[in-house]
Design an enzyme around this catalytic site. Structure first.
Site, short mmCIF file in Angstrom:
data_model
loop_
_atom_site.label_atom_id
_atom_site.label_comp_id
_atom_site.label_asym_id
_atom_site.label_seq_id
_atom_site.Cartn_x
_atom_site.Cartn_y
_atom_site.Cartn_z
N GLU A 89 -2.06 -30.40 -25.79
CA GLU A 89 -2.75 -31.70 -25.87
C GLU A 89 -4.10 -31.52 -25.21
O GLU A 89 -4.18 -31.36 -23.99
CB GLU A 89 -1.92 -32.79 -25.19
N CYS B 178 -7.71 -38.89 -21.56
CA CYS B 178 -8.13 -38.37 -22.87
C CYS B 178 -8.12 -39.48 -23.91
O CYS B 178 -8.70 -39.33 -24.97
CB CYS B 178 -7.27 -37.19 -23.29
N LYS C 295 3.08 -25.34 -13.55
CA LYS C 295 1.92 -25.22 -12.66
C LYS C 295 1.09 -26.49 -12.74
O LYS C 295 0.44 -26.76 -13.74
CB LYS C 295 1.03 -24.04 -13.08
N ALA D 116 -2.03 -29.16 -11.65
CA ALA D 116 -3.47 -28.94 -11.42
C ALA D 116 -3.76 -28.78 -9.92
O ALA D 116 -3.06 -29.35 -9.08
CB ALA D 116 -4.26 -30.13 -11.96
N SER E 19 -8.19 -29.27 -20.96
CA SER E 19 -9.43 -29.19 -21.74
C SER E 19 -9.25 -28.32 -22.99
O SER E 19 -8.42 -27.40 -23.00
CB SER E 19 -10.54 -28.61 -20.88
N GLU F 167 -16.70 -35.15 -24.00
CA GLU F 167 -15.92 -36.07 -23.18
C GLU F 167 -16.61 -36.25 -21.82
O GLU F 167 -16.88 -35.27 -21.12
CB GLU F 167 -14.55 -35.43 -22.95
P1 ADP Z 1 -9.79 -30.38 -16.53
O1 ADP Z 1 -11.16 -30.02 -16.98
O2 ADP Z 1 -9.34 -31.71 -16.93
O3 ADP Z 1 -9.52 -30.06 -15.08
P2 ADP Z 1 -8.52 -27.95 -17.29
O4 ADP Z 1 -8.22 -27.56 -18.70
O5 ADP Z 1 -9.54 -27.17 -16.55
O6 ADP Z 1 -8.85 -29.48 -17.39
O7 ADP Z 1 -7.20 -27.96 -16.42
C1 ADP Z 1 -5.94 -28.35 -16.89
C2 ADP Z 1 -4.90 -27.41 -16.31
O8 ADP Z 1 -5.19 -26.09 -16.76
C3 ADP Z 1 -4.88 -27.34 -14.78
O9 ADP Z 1 -3.56 -27.19 -14.33
C4 ADP Z 1 -5.68 -26.09 -14.50
O10 ADP Z 1 -5.36 -25.50 -13.27
C5 ADP Z 1 -5.22 -25.21 -15.64
N1 ADP Z 1 -6.12 -24.09 -15.94
C6 ADP Z 1 -7.44 -24.00 -15.79
N2 ADP Z 1 -7.89 -22.80 -16.18
C7 ADP Z 1 -6.81 -22.08 -16.61
C8 ADP Z 1 -6.61 -20.78 -17.14
N3 ADP Z 1 -7.62 -19.93 -17.33
N4 ADP Z 1 -5.36 -20.42 -17.48
C9 ADP Z 1 -4.33 -21.26 -17.31
N5 ADP Z 1 -4.45 -22.51 -16.81
C10 ADP Z 1 -5.67 -22.93 -16.46
#
Ligand code: ADP
Length: 486
Positions: free
Chosen positions: A253, A287, A178, A180, A232, A385
């Protein structure tokens, strides 16, 4: 469908391009212009279930395929990435905003990762260990974990996704990935190449859409045996909680807060250039970006002068223009966070030597390259960050003091320091509580090296032979000979 065909952008499940069950889509916007780049399926839990079932069905034959054969598919993907470098790079720039030259570098890195793991597939060695019993043999083999769920961020939409895909497939796992929501089309283009490479149906599945619903199904459904995630720390912690239900393996990571230390004997020109190369690459959205620059008080003025001269020259603009060195933030939320961090610092006594505000007059999410001084650890920017083009710089007086400050964080991903003193290089690199340390270097990612963090920056490692471990189980087999006279 040709590789470059704009639409439809679809998910790839069991070897078939498909819309979401709901038929819903969402828009992807160019952060430099806010124009729509394309629409992609708003996949959800039901689409994810189908993808997991497909991956499960394909696992037996893929994991049993000789490693050399799996490697040949990955080699083919490498070739296709390089053949389509330009189109891929343009899409990376359109979705993420990064300068085209950086996007091209990202395609090359992704191709190198596929080449590396094509070969690594053949090096999944076991061990034979002497037994205490003459009739017994102790053998240790390593086998693919099963279906791997891969969740990736937008800042390196091809390379982070590609590295996980290459590693998991090399190990013999089948995958459900999946990407982003800011950069799913780059993922779809990668999948068009996986299809062209001829991967059997079900081996590599791609779902786009709602992260919460897709993420929940990847955790709740027992089919996925390992979650490979970059993103994150907050989402990483959610995944850890969710993974406990079926005791899934995790390769995480997560976020960092990199210190960058300039000792009094450092080559100041080198150090100033290294800050700029590191901090403004991808508009500070890595990062590995330096979050706190500590400069010895004896060289602070000279260093600041050099750094200021370099930062003032940086060209901000649309990543598709040749002159652009710093692109926009990836989205409005990214811009808001940078503004909040800078405004918080300014309100607590920091001074902006360069920049300090958003770029006016553009619909995109641009922020001026910024240097902040008079910063201290009560400011958000010194603890969280920022993910933006802002360098906070402060001073220190002793090695012990700066090490305490550098390690005073829950994160432990990247750290950098500049010195010409060999003894200090050993002392400081060993004392830094970080997974990756650069000495006189600020862009340290290397395919052959292990990437990952201490503390809340993650679990496990990517890269080199270490990356394979996340997708392999260790099995101990003992064989007792039953015939007499052995
Ligand atoms: P950033 O803040 O850099 O966007 P995220 O951790 O929010 O980092 O996003 C990294 C990935 O995690 C993306 O593919 C995002 O869609 C996915 N993501 C965000 N929330 C969830 C969740 N609750 N469960 C699974 N994946 C998630």
């Amino acid at each position: 469908m040709s590789f470059t065909a704009k639409a439809p952008y679809q998910m790839f499940i069991n070897g078939i391009w498909t819309d979401a069950d709901s038929k819903e889509v969402f828009e992807v916007k160019n952060p430099a212009t806010t124009e729509v780049v394309g629409t992609v399926p708003m996949g959800s839990d039901t689409d994810t279930t189908k993808a997991l079932n497909a991956a499960q069905n394909a696992f037996k034959s893929w994991s049993r395929l000789p490693a050399r054969k799996r490697g040949e598919y990955l080699e083919k993907v490498k070739d296709l990435l390089l053949e389509n470098l330009q189109e891929l790079a343009v899409m990376i720039t359109l979705e993420s905003g990064k300068p085209l030259s950086e996007a091209k570098g990202e395609v090359i890195s992704a191709a190198e990762n596929f080449a590396w793991y094509a070969a690594e597939a053949r090096r999944v060695y076991g061990e034979v260990i002497p037994s205490d019993d003459a009739a017994k043999r102790i053998v240790v083999i390593r086998q693919a974990v099963g279906v791997a769920a891969l969740i990736t961020p937008w800042n390196f939409p091809l390379n982070i996704l590609g590295r996980k895909v290459a590693t998991a497939l090399a190990a013999g796992c089948t995958i459900v990935a999946k990407p982003a929501e800011q950069t799913p089309i780059t993922g779809i283009l990668l999948w068009r190449l996986l299809e062209q490479a001829g991967l059997p149906p079900g081996v590599a599945n791609l779902v786009t859409g709602d992260p919460v619903q897709i993420g929940k199904e990847l955790l709740d459904n027992p089919i996925a045996k390992v979650i490979g995630f970059t993103g994150s720390t907050a989402v990483g912690k959610l995944l850890m909680q969710g993974a406990s239900k079926h005791v899934k393996r995790l390769a995480l990571e997560l976020g960092g807060h990199a210190p960058f230390i300039v000792f009094e004997d450092a080559d100041l020109d080198l150090a100033a250039k290294a800050v700029v190369r590191n901090k403004f690459r991808n508009t500070g959205q890595m990062c590995g970006c330096a979050n706190r620059v500590y400069v010895h008080e004896l060289v602070y003025d000279a260093f600041i002068e050099k750094l200021t001269a370099l930062v003032q020259k940086l060209q901000v603009g649309n990543g598709l223009e040749d002159s652009t060195e710093v692109g926009p933030l990836v989205d409005e939320q990214g811009l808001i966070k940078v503004k909040q961090h800078v405004d918080d610092a300014l309100s607590k006594g920091a001074t902006a030597l360069v920049g300090g505000c958003a770029l006016e007059g553009s619909p995109g999410f641009f922020y001026q390259p910024t240097i902040l001084v008079n910063v201290h650890k009560e400011m958000d920017i010194m603890r969280e960050e920022t993910f933006g083009p802002v360098v906070p710089v402060t001073t220190f007086t002793s090695e012990e003091e700066v090490l305490n400050q550098a390690n005073d964080t829950q994160y432990g991903l990247y750290a950098y320091f500049f010195t010409k003193d060999a003894d200090r290089s050993i002392r400081v690199s060993e004392a830094l509580e970080y997974g990756m340390v650069g000495i006189n270097d600020s862009l340290i990612t290397a395919i052959q090296a292990p990437a990952g963090g201490f503390k809340e920056s993650g679990l496990g490692r990517e890269g080199g032979h270490w990356g394979m471990d996340e997708y392999l189980e260790v099995k101990y087999v003992t064989h007792t000979m039953t015939s007499q006279g052995n």
